[in-house]
Design a protein around this motif. Sequence first.
Motif: not given
Length: 467
Positions: A327-328, A340
């Motif tokens: 996600l990060r 991502r």
Amino acid sequence: MTPNGLLAGIDVGTTHVKVGFFDGRGGEVACVRRKTPSDLPALVKVVTDALGECAERAGRGPEAIGIAGMAETGVPLDAEGRPLTPLIWWNDPRGAAEIAELGLDDATLYAAAGRWADAKAPLAKWLWLRRHEPGVLKAMRWWAGAPEAVAYALTGVLRTNATLAARTLAYDVRTGRYDADLIAEAGLDGDRLPPVIGAAEPVGGLVVDVPGVRRGAPVVIAGHDHAVGAWAAGVRRPGDVADSLGTAEALMVPAERAPDPRTGIALGVTADPALDGERTVLVGGLPTSGAMLDWALRLLGGKGYDDLPVLLDGVRLPTGIVVEPYLRGRVAPAPDRGRRAVLAGLDAAHGPGELLAAAVEGTCLHARWMLDELAAVAGAVPERLAVFGGQVRIPAWMRVKAAVSPVPVEIVRCRDAVCAGAALIAGRAGGSLADVPVLPRERHSDELGLRAAYRPQYETFLSRAAP
């Protein structure tokens, strides 16, 4: 400690402060969990109130107090020990520009500190203060990390542990000393950083009034949270591997020596001092492990972790969905800040349970990849994987973890291994870390059919995720 004595553990985390009383084998007697405040006086009050509450529940106080917690987060203190700012958090982006401007050679820095230049390091925060808040830096008598600041408030003595000092980016793990040249870049000297002592060496005796807790009880800085949890889980030599599960996940692989700096940097793994100072511990992280499930649960209407066992119950494994849980960005074993999350193979026949199970699979497959790469660099054949953290209470997560792991999985049966580990280390105050008991573990049953079913999914994951 006496046969029926109790030990207190304090875990100062990013999200929560955990305080618990434990018996001499790590059995929980009382535990209090509170949100972590953003300023030091409030943090100290949370800790002292929780110690008093645990003493009331247990009916007696502890014989010793151990403190572990997050690294990097800290606070500048004046000559009277008063905080000059709120806590400056490890994830605060301030200092990124300043540390980049130093132009530090990553390989040279890694050889000394076991890590690369990063904004989360206190060195970056000192550089920022020098440029933007010079008055604070001038008035700063001490820099104290969050666990050290709590110990200082309890004892009046400021000390730290090598596993915490190493994460300042100003500590040379080879010499066991702060690097004067790096500190000078921020306009400081080593006298303003806490002296480093051993993990089982008492900082001092308790000097504040806490109901039910005797004054003079020894207080110990047990160390960085991951290191303390791994030690308590029995991960102390090459061949042992620890998997610390939470919002973020960390794989810890003991090694006889640090890797070549170029290799460590290329893999995105840090080389931390072992808790006993005898070895190096290679650490690879997945910042969005539990966070991946938090995200998925929000998509499903704000359900929480307590709902996961029910939501995952009955889901057929493997799901066939391949999730890259970034996600990060990705830190290790192939750093890529721009990476991502990706979900492949999701179709209309899949429901909420399959989506959540796929997210679990993605974190477990990534952890397996990290383990393979870290073990190769460490030059040690993994023999067992000790798993601890909140996710061990989710049966489906442990089924996937065990099926994907190349070695037997041992689940640490303790609600907070870090808190219990800090307490057990405090129980050996002034003695040897080798005598710290290992927390109870339970080997997860080996489902051969499930293990075989995940082999092709792991290969598919690697084909998508690996560079």
